[in-house]
Design a protein around this motif. Structure first.
Motif, PDB file in Angstrom:
ATOM      1  N   SER A 155      -1.508  41.482  40.963  1.00 11.93           N
ATOM      2  CA  SER A 155      -2.185  42.386  41.897  1.00 11.93           C
ATOM      3  C   SER A 155      -1.269  43.548  42.284  1.00 11.93           C
ATOM      4  O   SER A 155      -1.719  44.669  42.477  1.00 11.93           O
ATOM      5  N   TYR A 158      -7.701  31.677  37.836  1.00  9.97           N
ATOM      6  CA  TYR A 158      -8.888  32.230  38.506  1.00  9.97           C
ATOM      7  C   TYR A 158      -8.579  33.573  39.161  1.00  9.97           C
ATOM      8  O   TYR A 158      -9.310  34.553  39.013  1.00  9.97           O
ATOM      9  N   ARG A 197      -9.757  37.466  38.036  1.00  6.77           N
ATOM     10  CA  ARG A 197     -10.539  38.298  38.962  1.00  6.77           C
ATOM     11  C   ARG A 197      -9.891  39.653  39.210  1.00  6.77           C
ATOM     12  O   ARG A 197     -10.591  40.639  39.424  1.00  6.77           O
ATOM     13  N   ILE A 198      -8.556  39.698  39.212  1.00  2.12           N
ATOM     14  CA  ILE A 198      -7.877  40.982  39.426  1.00  2.12           C
ATOM     15  C   ILE A 198      -8.254  41.955  38.306  1.00  2.12           C
ATOM     16  O   ILE A 198      -8.693  43.081  38.562  1.00  2.12           O
ATOM     17  N   VAL A 241     -10.788  41.741  36.139  1.00  2.00           N
ATOM     18  CA  VAL A 241     -12.236  41.992  36.075  1.00  2.00           C
ATOM     19  C   VAL A 241     -12.669  42.939  37.196  1.00  2.00           C
ATOM     20  O   VAL A 241     -13.490  43.828  36.991  1.00  2.00           O
ATOM     21  N   THR A 242     -12.095  42.771  38.392  1.00  2.00           N
ATOM     22  CA  THR A 242     -12.461  43.645  39.513  1.00  2.00           C
ATOM     23  C   THR A 242     -12.077  45.096  39.202  1.00  2.00           C
ATOM     24  O   THR A 242     -12.879  46.021  39.406  1.00  2.00           O
ATOM     25  N   ILE A 243     -10.864  45.283  38.701  1.00  2.00           N
ATOM     26  CA  ILE A 243     -10.426  46.647  38.374  1.00  2.00           C
ATOM     27  C   ILE A 243     -11.290  47.226  37.254  1.00  2.00           C
ATOM     28  O   ILE A 243     -11.758  48.365  37.337  1.00  2.00           O
ATOM     29  N   VAL A 269     -19.331  38.963  35.102  1.00  2.00           N
ATOM     30  CA  VAL A 269     -18.501  38.012  35.865  1.00  2.00           C
ATOM     31  C   VAL A 269     -17.455  37.388  34.942  1.00  2.00           C
ATOM     32  O   VAL A 269     -17.628  37.339  33.735  1.00  2.00           O
ATOM     33  N   PRO A 270     -16.360  36.908  35.547  1.00  2.00           N
ATOM     34  CA  PRO A 270     -15.335  36.230  34.754  1.00  2.00           C
ATOM     35  C   PRO A 270     -15.884  34.979  34.072  1.00  2.00           C
ATOM     36  O   PRO A 270     -16.889  34.418  34.494  1.00  2.00           O
ATOM     37  N   TYR A 325     -14.914  31.467  33.809  1.00  2.00           N
ATOM     38  CA  TYR A 325     -13.971  30.487  34.377  1.00  2.00           C
ATOM     39  C   TYR A 325     -13.947  29.201  33.543  1.00  2.00           C
ATOM     40  O   TYR A 325     -13.000  28.436  33.606  1.00  2.00           O
TER      41      TYR A 325
END
Ligand SMILES: [Zn+2]
Lengths: 338, 231
Positions: B36, B69, B73-74, B76-78, B212-213, B215
Motif C-alpha cells: 500500500s 487478500y 485488493r490494493i 485491484v482497487t488501484i 472483483v478479486p 480469492y
C-alpha cells in the motif's frame, strides 16, 4: 469571483463505503453511503475481511454515484480527501488506494483526514464553528471530549479508559439478546421504559473528563443474572432505560462541566452514538440552561459518512496538508498529532 | 495500445508498461514490505521514466489473485479506480497464470503455487491445451497439498513446480512424485509483470464496476456462517 473549491471525499474506515462532494467546505453537493449493515447483521458485528471485500466491490460505483448526484466531472474537482485512520486497516486501505489512484490520474492534491476530525467537522455542514469549542465525540469506537482552540487543532481533554460508549451499547444489547446493531434497539426500548433499576455512574476522579463504561456493562450483566437466579424477569424496556440513563447522565454532565471550565463558545456533538435519541434529548435539556450553544448534526451526518471527511478535508486542504503517493491506512492514527 | 500491468497479489510487487509489441519498462521486487505504501510511488516513477501521463494508457491489467487478500485488493482497487476514472479498459488475470508463464516452454505440465497455510495451496495446472497453446488445463483452486499431489502423480508426466513458497513444500513434492517433479531455478519463481501485461493484452476487457478479486475462498466468517446454516 474566486473559483469554488470542490472536494471529493472518500471514507471506508469501517462498514460504510462512502463518497461525498463538498463545495467550499460547507455545502454538500453529494453524500453517498453504501451501507454493509445487512451483510454484517448475520455475524452479529462487523467482520473486517467481509467489510474489505464489500468496499472493493462498491468503491467505483459509489464514486460515480457521487459525481452523478453532484452533476460534476472529475475535471471540476479541486482535491481528493480520504480517511487515513483510525479504523479497520484493511477497510481503510481501499479508500486510501482509490483516493491515491483518483488523485494520481487527475493530478490532484491528496488530503489525508482523521476520522474523528471528520465526525467533528460534520457540524460545519450544519452551522459555522466558533472557537474555542468543545466537541463530544461518541461512537462505536470512541468516547472523547475534544477541545479546539482553532480550525484543525485538536486537544483530547477526556477519553474512555476502557469501552467506548457505542461498544457498551453493543455488548449490553448482546446480553439482552437483541439483534445487531444494538445501540438503536436499546435507544428505542429505553423510550418505552422507566430508569427504575439502580445502575452505577462512573464519575472517576472529581477533576477528570475521562469516561469508563466497562463497569456499567458488567453491572447490567450481573443485574440480569441475579434477577434470573431469583426467578424474576426484568422488563427489557426498564433495563434499557436504566442503562441508557447511566450512560447519558455521565456524558451530559462531563460535557457541561468541561464546557464551563474551558469557557467555550460552542459545544458540538459528533459520532454515531449522537444519533441516539436519549442522548440528544438529555443534552438539549441540559444545555437549555447553559449560555453556550449546543449543536447536534442530523442523524445522517452523525453516523459514518464522507461528507464529514470532505468538510474536515477542506480545512486541511486550506492549511496546506498534503499526502504523497506513499499514503497508507493507519488504524491507530492519533488525533492530536493532526 | 499502451497498457500498465499491476501485480500486488503476493509478496512480489510487479509493474510493467507495454506499448504495442514492445515492453518499454518493468519493475519487480520480492520483499516483505507494504504494497500500500510502495505501489503508487512505483507507478508514478515508472510512468515518469516513460514520459507517460496516466491518461495516455489504453488499458490497465491487474493480477486478480489468488494471493494475500489485502495485497490483491490494493492492486485491484488501484486498477479499478484508474480504469474507471480515466475511461480505460480493465483486464484481470489470474496471479497463478502469470507465474505459470515462467514455464511455458517446459515439455510437460506446469504447477504454479502460493502457500495458503495448513498445507493448502492456491494452485492450478497449466500446459499445452487441446488447441496447442499454453494455458490452464486444471482450474485454479485452493487444494490440500496431498490430494493435489496424488492427482499430479496420476498424470504420469513431468510437472514443473514454480513459486517462492516452494522451499516449504519441496520435500513433500519430491517424496510424492519422485523424478516426475521438476523444480524451477533461481530466476523462475517471481511472477513477471511483463507476462501479466502480455496476457492482459490478449484478453477481453472486464466490466469495471463489477470486477472483483479472485480469492478462491470465502471469508472465514462467511464459511462458518454457511456451515452453521446447513446444520
Ligand atoms: Zn465513525
Amino acid at each position: 469571483m474566486e473559483k469554488d473549491e470542490i472536494i471529493l471525499a472518500i471514507e471506508t474506515s469501517c462498514d460504510e463505503t462512502a463518497v461525498a462532494i463538498i463545495k467550499n467546505g460547507t455545502e454538500m453537493l453529494a453524500n453517498i453511503v453504501a451501507s454493509q449493515i445487512e451483510s454484517h447483521k448475520r455475524f452479529g458485528g462487523v467482520v473486517p475481511e467481509v467489510a474489505s471485500r464489500h468496499h472493493v466491490e462498491q468503491v467505483t460505483v459509489v464514486i460515480e454515484e457521487a459525481l452523478v448526484t453532484a452533476g460534476l466531472t472529475m475535471e471540476e474537482i479541486t482535491a481528493i480527501a480520504v480517511t487515513e485512520g483510525p479504523g479497520l486497516v484493511g477497510a481503510l486501505l481501499i479508500g486510501v488506494n482509490a483516493a491515491k489512484a483518483l488523485a494520481f490520474a487527475h493530478d490532484l492534491p491528496l488530503v489525508p483526514v482523521h476520522h474523528i476530525a471528520g465526525h467533528i467537522y460534520a457540524n460545519r455542514l450544519v452551522t459555522e464553528m466558533h472557537f474555542p469549542l468543545l466537541a463530544l465525540v461518541v461512537s462505536g469506537g470512541h468516547t472523547e471530549l475534544v477541545y479546539m482552540k482553532e480550525h484543525g487543532s485538536f486537544e483530547v481533554i477526556g477519553e474512555t479508559r476502557d469501552d467506548a460508549a457505542g461498544e457498551a451499547y453493543d455488548k449490553v444489547a448482546r446480553t439482552l439478546n437483541m439483534p445487531y446493531p444494538g445501540g438503536p434497539h436499546i435507544d428505542r426500548l429505553a423510550q418505552a421504559g422507566q430508569p427504575s433499576i439502580k445502575l452505577p455512574r462512573a464519575w472517576l476522579e472529581p477533576d477528570s473528563y475521562d469516561f469508563s463504561f466497562s463497569g456499567l456493562k458488567s453491572a447490567v450483566i450481573n443485574t440480569v443474572h441475579n434477577a434470573a437466579q431469583r426467578g424474576e424477569e426484568l422488563a427489557p424496556e426498564d433495563l434499557a432505560a436504566s442503562f441508557q440513563a447511566s450512560v447519558v447522565e455521565v456524558l451530559v454532565e462531563k460535557t457541561a462541566r468541561a464546557a464551563r471550565a474551558y469557557d467555550v463558545k460552542q459545544v458540538l456533538v459528533a459520532g454515531g452514538v449522537a444519533a441516539n435519541q436519549g442522548l440528544r434529548s438529555a443534552l438539549e435539556a441540559r444545555f437549555q440552561n447553559e449560555e453556550v450553544p449546543l449543536v447536534i448534526p442530523p442523524l445522517s451526518l452523525c453516523t459514518d459518512n464522507a461528507a464529514m471527511i470532505g468538510a474536515a478535508g477542506s480545512i486541511a486542504y486550506r492549511k496546506g496538508t498534503r499526502a504523497d503517493w506513499a499514503l497508507n491506512g493507519v488504524p491507530g492514527l492519533d488525533l492530536e498529532a493532526q | 495500445m499502451k497498457a500498465l500491468a499491476i501485480d500486488t497479489s503476493n509478496l512480489v510487487m510487479g509493474l510493467a508498461v507495454v506499448d504495442g509489441d514492445t515492453v518499454i519498462g518493468d519493475y519487480t521486487t520480492n520483499l516483505k514490505k507494504n504494497h500500500s505504501i510502495r505501489v503508487m510511488p512505483a507507478i508514478h516513477d515508472l510512468l515518469k521514466e516513460m514520459n507517460m501521463k496516466p491518461n495516455q494508457l489504453d488499458r490497465i491489467v491487474v493480477a486478480k489473485g489468488p494471493g494475500s487478500y489485502t495485497g490483491v485488493r490494493i492492486g485491484v482497487t488501484i486498477a479499478k479506480t484508474l480504469a474507471w476514472t480515466l475511461h480505460k479498459e480493465l483486464v484481470g488475470v489470474s496471479s497463478l497464470e502469470v507465474l505459470a508463464q515462467n514455464g511455458k516452454y517446459f515439455p510437460g505440465f506446469v504447477c504454479p503455487l502460493f502457500d495458503a497455510r495448513r498445507t493448502q495451496w492456491y494452485t492450478g495446472l497449466y500446459g499445452k491445451k487441446e488447441d496447442g497453446t499454453f494455458g490452464v488445463v486444471k482450474e485454479d483452486a485452493l487444494v490440500l497439498r496431498e490430494t493435489w499431489l496424488e492427482q499430479l502423480k496420476a498424470l504420469q508426466q513431468p510437472v514443473l513446480f514454480l513459486g517462492n513458497d516452494l522451499p516449504l513444500h519441496q520435500e513433500a513434492i519430491a517424496e510424492a512424485l519422485g523424478s516426475q517433479a521438476v523444480f524451477g531455478a533461481l530466476a523462475d519463481h517471481n511472477p513477471r509483470p511483463t507476462e501479466l501485461a502480455a496476457l492482459g493484452m490478449m484478453r477481453e476487457p472486464e466490466d469495471v464496476h463489477h470486477f472483483v478479486p479472485s480469492y478462491l475462498q470465502l471469508a472465514e466468517a462467511e464459511a462458518n456462517w454457511l456451515k452453521a446454516q446447513n446444520k
